[in-house]
Design a protein around this motif. Structure first.
Motif, short mmCIF file in Angstrom:
data_model
loop_
_atom_site.label_atom_id
_atom_site.label_comp_id
_atom_site.label_asym_id
_atom_site.label_seq_id
_atom_site.Cartn_x
_atom_site.Cartn_y
_atom_site.Cartn_z
N GLU B 142 0.87 -1.52 -0.07
CA GLU B 142 0.29 0.09 0.01
C GLU B 142 0.20 1.59 -0.09
OE1 GLU B 142 0.40 -2.37 2.67
OE2 GLU B 142 0.85 -1.30 3.96
N GLY B 143 2.77 0.83 -0.20
CA GLY B 143 3.00 2.38 -0.02
C GLY B 143 3.13 3.24 1.76
N ARG B 144 3.27 4.49 1.16
CA ARG B 144 3.35 4.69 2.62
C ARG B 144 4.13 4.67 3.77
NH1 ARG B 144 -1.94 6.69 6.34
NH2 ARG B 144 -1.31 8.23 6.54
N GLU B 145 5.05 4.46 2.90
CA GLU B 145 6.18 3.52 4.41
C GLU B 145 7.56 3.91 3.57
OE1 GLU B 145 5.96 -0.50 6.36
OE2 GLU B 145 7.98 -0.37 5.47
N CYS B 146 8.31 4.23 4.58
CA CYS B 146 10.04 5.11 4.14
C CYS B 146 10.85 4.26 4.65
CB CYS B 146 9.58 6.52 3.93
SG CYS B 146 11.02 7.41 3.15
N SER B 147 11.25 3.60 4.63
CA SER B 147 12.36 3.09 6.16
C SER B 147 13.93 2.69 4.91
CB SER B 147 11.56 1.36 6.37
OG SER B 147 12.85 1.23 6.56
N VAL B 397 6.31 5.86 -6.50
CA VAL B 397 6.03 6.86 -5.60
C VAL B 397 5.00 6.92 -3.55
CG1 VAL B 397 4.61 10.24 -5.36
CG2 VAL B 397 5.27 8.63 -7.49
N PRO B 398 5.74 5.96 -3.03
CA PRO B 398 4.98 5.54 -2.37
C PRO B 398 4.34 6.09 -1.49
CG PRO B 398 7.45 6.18 -1.53
CD PRO B 398 6.97 5.98 -2.67
N PRO B 403 -0.53 13.88 -0.50
CA PRO B 403 0.41 14.68 -1.68
C PRO B 403 1.50 16.19 -0.88
CG PRO B 403 -2.21 15.26 -1.92
CD PRO B 403 -1.98 14.02 -1.02
N GLY B 404 1.14 16.46 0.41
CA GLY B 404 2.26 17.09 1.79
C GLY B 404 3.23 16.36 2.00
N GLN B 405 3.69 14.85 1.39
CA GLN B 405 4.23 14.23 2.24
C GLN B 405 5.79 13.09 0.99
OE1 GLN B 405 2.33 11.18 4.03
NE2 GLN B 405 2.26 12.73 6.04
N THR B 408 12.10 10.49 1.14
CA THR B 408 14.10 10.89 0.40
C THR B 408 14.08 10.30 1.20
OG1 THR B 408 14.39 12.38 1.43
CG2 THR B 408 12.66 13.05 -0.16
N GLU B 409 15.59 10.60 0.42
CA GLU B 409 16.64 10.10 1.02
C GLU B 409 16.92 10.34 2.45
OE1 GLU B 409 20.22 9.00 -0.53
OE2 GLU B 409 19.84 10.05 -2.80
N LYS B 410 16.53 11.39 3.09
CA LYS B 410 17.17 12.30 4.12
C LYS B 410 15.75 11.49 5.32
CE LYS B 410 18.80 15.84 3.08
NZ LYS B 410 17.98 16.85 1.32
N GLY B 411 15.04 10.83 4.40
CA GLY B 411 13.86 10.08 5.11
C GLY B 411 12.39 10.86 4.96
N LEU B 412 11.39 10.10 5.45
CA LEU B 412 9.75 11.58 5.54
C LEU B 412 9.92 12.51 5.46
CD1 LEU B 412 6.67 10.95 4.18
CD2 LEU B 412 6.76 10.48 6.90
N VAL B 413 9.43 13.77 4.28
CA VAL B 413 9.95 15.52 4.20
C VAL B 413 8.15 15.61 4.51
CG1 VAL B 413 10.27 16.47 3.13
CG2 VAL B 413 12.21 14.68 3.60
N GLU B 414 7.95 15.81 4.53
CA GLU B 414 6.76 17.12 4.74
C GLU B 414 7.04 18.18 5.02
OE1 GLU B 414 3.88 16.04 7.43
OE2 GLU B 414 4.33 14.07 8.44
N LYS B 415 6.10 18.73 3.25
CA LYS B 415 6.05 20.18 2.79
C LYS B 415 4.96 20.20 3.76
CE LYS B 415 7.29 18.52 -0.96
NZ LYS B 415 7.11 18.47 -2.19
N SER B 416 4.59 21.70 3.70
CA SER B 416 3.42 22.16 4.53
C SER B 416 3.17 22.96 3.54
CB SER B 416 3.55 22.69 5.90
OG SER B 416 4.43 24.15 5.80
#
Lengths: 289, 416
Positions: B142-147, B397-398, B403-405, B408-416
Motif C-alpha cells: 500500500e505504500g506510505r512507508e519510508c524505511s 511514489v510511495p 500530496p504533502g509528503q 527522500t534519502e533523508k527520510g520522510l519529508v513533509e511540505k506544509s
C-alpha cells in the motif's frame, strides 16, 4: 420488494450451507456429547477427497459424493475407535485429543499435498443460474439447499426410525442400563461418530466448488458449526435446522444492510447474549432423565 | 575456576564496555569480516511455509531459492557462495519478528528476503531498523512507508492504478464498487483509487470490506446487483478471492458488462479458482507469466524445471527472483571487507537490471523500484492476456495518495 425476496433466498442459501456443515456436529456433539474440535478437519478432508477423486480418478463431484462419505466416515471410525473410545467419560481430555487430531490432520495434508489452494470443479450441469420466485439464483446453491434438507431427513430417519438410532438414544439416556439390555455401546458409538464425520466430509466436498480448498479451511467451519448447534440446542436435530436458517437469514441480512464484518460481530454477540439467558439453546429435546 | 552466570555476565559487560570505549575500530572491522567469512555470504529467507499465507509464500520461497541456486551454479558472487538460511515464520507476525531477530543477530545474515503481508513486514521492521540490517520485500503493497532498511521491489499504488483506473473508466464507465479485505492494504489502495476517480469524475457506489478469510459473498453479490456498478474494483486477498470469483460466476453475473478489476488476482489465485471463474476479469500488475521476453522465458522454464511443470510464476514470485539478482549486483560492487547491510543498501541505489518484466531500477530516493505496469485479462485456460503495456517504466511514489509528503534519502519529508 424484489430485494427483500432476493435477500430471503440468499439467507436460505447461507443457512443451507450452515446446516450442511453443522449436521455432522449436531450428531457428534448433540447426541454423543463429544466436543469434537476436529470437525473442521473432517470438512477439510471431504474437500480434499473431492479434489483427489477429481484430479487423479477423473470422477465428477456428484459421482464421488458416496465414496467421499465412506472415506471420511472411515477416518472418523478409526479416530473414535483408537483415540476417543479410550478417553470415555473424560470430556476435557476429549477436547484436547480432538484438537490435537485436528492439527495432525491439517499438517498431514499440508505435508502430503502441499499448502497451495486446490481447485474442485463445479458440476457443469449445475453451473448456470435459475429463477426462484423471479430471482436469479445459482443452480448449485439450489442444489445445496435440496441436499442439505435431504441429508437432514435421512439423519432424522436414522435417529428415530432405525434400530441403530434407537440403540443410540437408549445409550444416551443411560449407558449402563442400555448395556445390560445387550446393546454394544462401543460399536454404536463408533458407528455414530463415523456417520457424523462422513456428513462433515460431504459438507466439505459440497461447498468446495463455491469456496476454496486449503489445509486450514476447517477452522472457519468449526466455529460456524458450533454456533449453529449451540444456538439450536444440543440434542435437538430440528433445533439445528431452525438455528442454521435463523443464522443464515440474520448474517445475510445484516451483511446486506451493513457489511460482512459487522454481520459477523453482531451475530456472535447475539448468540452470546442468548446463551447467557437461555443456556440450553433455542430448542430443547425433552428427555426424561 | 568455575564461572557462575553472574560473574560471566559481569565480565562480559565489562569487556563490552572496554571494547566500546577503547577499540571500536577493530571490533567493527571484525563484525564486517564475519559477513563474508569462509567464502560464504549468509542471507535469510523468511517466507511462511505453514499457516494461512503459506498458500502463496511457499512460491516466494521457491523463487528466491531458485535465484540463489542459479547464482551459486554460475560461480557465486566474486567466488563466494550465497548460503540461504530458511526459516518458517508460520504466517504469524510475532514469529516473523522472532525469526528475523534470529537471522540478523544469531546467524549474522547480511540481508533477509521475506514477507508477503504488510502485517508481517511491519512486525519485522523494528528488528531491521535497530540492527541496521537490510530487508528485501517483494510484494506489491500500500505504500506510505519510508524505511532506510527495506528494499521494496513490488508495486506501490501509483504503479498499479495510474494507468488502470483511467483505462477502466474509459472502457466500462464511471461507477465503481470498491470491495476489499478488512485491513490496511485494501483501504490505502481504495484511498488512492478514490482520488483518481475524483479527478476523472467517477463515482464510488459502495466501499466495502469483508473479514480476512471470508468466503460467503452472496449478500455482497446482491448489493452489486442492486447498485449496478460498471466496475467491481477488488482488493480482496487470499482464499477470499477464489470464493468471490466462483460465487460471482455461479450467480450468473457477466464479466463483459460488470468486470472485476483486481490488484491482487495472480496466476496463483486463478489456478485455485479455475479458469472458467477467472475468465473475463482484469488485473493490473508489472508482471504476468505470459509476458514475452527472453528473460521471462528463461525464468519460467527454470522455475518449472526446478519445482514442477504444473507450477506457475506470478507478479510476487518474479520480484523475489529479480531482487535476489539485484542483491548480487550490489554485493559485487563492494570489497569483501566492506560487506555490511548499510553498504549493500547504498550500493543497490540506482542499480538496474533486465528482469523478466523488463528493465527495473532501484530508485535511490525511496528504495522502491521502477516497474513496468501492465493490464491483463484472465482467460479460461488459467493464463492472462496482456492488453496494455506501459510505454515507459514508472517511478515508484510511495506517498502518492498524500500530496504533502514524500520519501527522500533523508527520510520522510513533509511540505506544509
Amino acid at each position: 420488494m424484489d430485494q427483500f425476496i432476493e435477500q430471503i433466498v440468499t439467507g436460505l442459501s447461507i443457512g443451507s450451507i450452515l446446516l450442511l456443515v453443522a449436521l455432522g456436529l449436531s450428531i457428534i456433539y448433540g447426541s454423543m456429547g463429544i466436543i469434537n474440535l476436529a470437525h473442521g478437519e473432517f470438512v477439510m478432508l471431504g474437500a480434499y477427497a473431492a479434489w483427489v477423486f477429481h484430479t487423479y480418478l477423473g470422477l465428477g463431484l456428484l459421482a464421488s459424493l458416496v465414496p467421499i462419505f465412506l472415506v471420511v466416515a472411515a477416518f472418523g471410525w478409526v479416530i473414535e475407535r483408537y483415540v476417543l473410545s479410550l478417553l470415555n467419560n473424560r470430556p476435557l481430555d476429549t477436547i484436547l485429543a480432538t484438537w490435537g487430531v485436528g492439527i495432525m490432520l491439517q499438517q498431514a495434508v499440508r505435508l502430503m499435498v502441499g499448502s497451495e489452494l486446490r481447485y474442485v470443479q463445479l458440476p457443469p450441469a449445475l453451473s448456470s443460474s435459475m429463477s426462484v420466485f423471479g430471482i436469479p439464483v445459482s443452480s448449485y446453491r439450489v442444489f445445496l439447499f435440496v441436499v442439505s434438507i435431504a441429508l437432514f431427513g435421512a439423519t432424522w430417519l436414522l435417529m428415530n426410525r432405525t434400530t441403530v438410532g434407537m440403540k443410540l438414544r437408549a445409550i444416551i439416556q443411560d449407558r449402563s442400563v442400555a448395556a445390560s439390555f445387550g446393546i454394544n455401546a462401543k460399536r454404536v458409538y463408533a458407528l455414530t461418530f463415523a456417520y457424523g464425520a462422513g456428513l462433515a466430509g460431504l459438507a466439505g466436498a459440497l461447498v468446495s466448488p463455491l469456496k476454496s480448498v486449503s489445509p486450514d479451511m476447517g477452522t472457519g467451519y468449526v466455529v460456524d458449526a458450533f454456533m449453529v448447534v449451540v444456538l439450536g440446542g444440543v440434542q435437538s436435530l430440528a433445533g439445528t435446522v431452525a438455528s442454521a436458517f435463523i443464522l443464515g437469514e440474520l448474517s445475510g441480512g445484516i451483511a446486506f444492510l451493513q457489511n460482512d464484518t459487522v454481520a459477523k460481530a453482531i451475530v456472535l454477540l447475539a448468540i452470546v447474549v442468548l446463551i447467557r439467558f437461555r443456556p440450553e439453546g433455542l430448542f430443547t429435546a425433552r428427555v426424561r432423565a | 575456576m568455575s564461572i557462575s552466570r553472574r560473574t560471566l555476565l559481569r565480565n562480559t559487560a565489562a569487556l563490552g564496555a572496554f571494547a566500546g570505549a577503547g577499540l571500536p575500530h577493530i571490533w567493527i572491522k571484525n563484525a564486517d569480516l564475519a559477513y563474508a567469512a569462509g567464502g560464504e555470504i549468509k542471507v535469510g529467507v523468511l517466507f511462511s511455509l505453514t499457516g494461512t499465507t503459506a498458500i502463496i509464500e511457499e512460491s516466494l520461497n521457491k523463487a528466491t531459492l531458485l535465484a540463489i541456486e542459479e547464482i551459486n551454479a554460475a560461480g557465486g558472487i566474486k567466488g563466494s557462495k550465497i548460503v540461504p538460511i530458511v526459516e518458517d515464520p508460520a504466517s504469524d507476525p510475532a514469529t516473523f519478528s522472532e525469526k528475523a531477530r534470529k537471522l540478523v543477530v544469531g546467524d549474522k545474515c547480511v540481508s533477509v528476503f521475506g514477507s508477503y503481508t504488510s502485517a508481517s513486514r511491519k512486525a519485522v521492521l523494528p528488528v531491521f531498523e535497530r540492527q541496521n540490517n537490510l530487508y528485501w520485500y517483494p510484494t506489491l503493497y500500500e505504500g506510505r512507508e519510508c524505511s532506510k532498511n527495506v528494499i521494496y521491489t513490488g508495486a506501490v499504488p501509483n504503479q498499479q492504478q495510474d494507468e488502470f483506473v483511467p483505462w477502466l473508466v474509459k472502457k466500462f464507465g464511471k461507477k465503481f464498487y470498491l470491495i476489499g479485505s478488512n485491513y490496511i492494504y485494501p483501504k490505502e489502495e481504495n484511498n488512492y483509487c478514490k482520488k483518481l476517480l475524483e479527478k476523472l469524475g467517477g463515482e464510488v457506489v459502495a466501499e466495502e470490506y469483508v473479514p480476512l478469510g471470508h468466503s460467503e459473498f452472496s449478500s455482497v453479490i446482491n448489493k452489486i446487483r442492486s447498485t449496478q456498478p460498471n466496475v467491481i474494483f477488488s482488493t480482496v486477498v487470499g482464499d477470499s478471492v477464489v470464493a468471490l470469483h466462483r460465487q460471482y460466476k455461479a450467480a450468473g453475473l457477466d464479466p463483459e458488462k460488470m468486470p472485476m478489476a483486481s490488484l491482487t488476482t495472480s496466476e496463483n489465485e486463478v489456478a485455485a479458482m479455475g479458469g472458467e471463474a477467472a475468465a473475463g476479469h482484469f488485473t493490473s500488475a508489472p508482471y504476468f507469466m505470459v509476458h514475452k521476453s527472453p528473460e521471462n522465458e528463461k525464468f519460467v522454464e527454470a522455475y518449472k524445471k526446478r519445482w514442477g511443470a504444473d507450477k506457475v510464476t506470478h507478479f510476487v514470485s518474479e520480484a523475489c527472483y529479480f531482487q535476489t539478482y539485484l542483491f548480487k549486483q550490489a554485493v559485487e560492487k563492494l570489497a569483501t571487507s566492506d560487506l555490511t547491510p548499510p553498504n549493500i543498501r547504498d550500493a543497490v541505489k540506482g542499480q538496474e537490471m533486465v528482469a523478466p518484466q523488463g528493465k527495473v531500477r532501484i530508485e535511490p530516493e525511496n528504495l522502491h523500484t521502477w516497474l513496468w505496469p501492465k493490464i491483463a485479462q484472465a482467460k479460461s485456460n488459467g493464463q492472462f492476456e496482456i492488453l496494455v503495456e506501459a510505454k515507459d517504466w514508472l517511478k515508484p511514489v510511495p506517498y502518492a495518495a498524500y500530496p504533502g509528503q514524500s520519501c527522500t534519502e533523508k527520510g520522510l519529508v513533509e511540505k506544509s
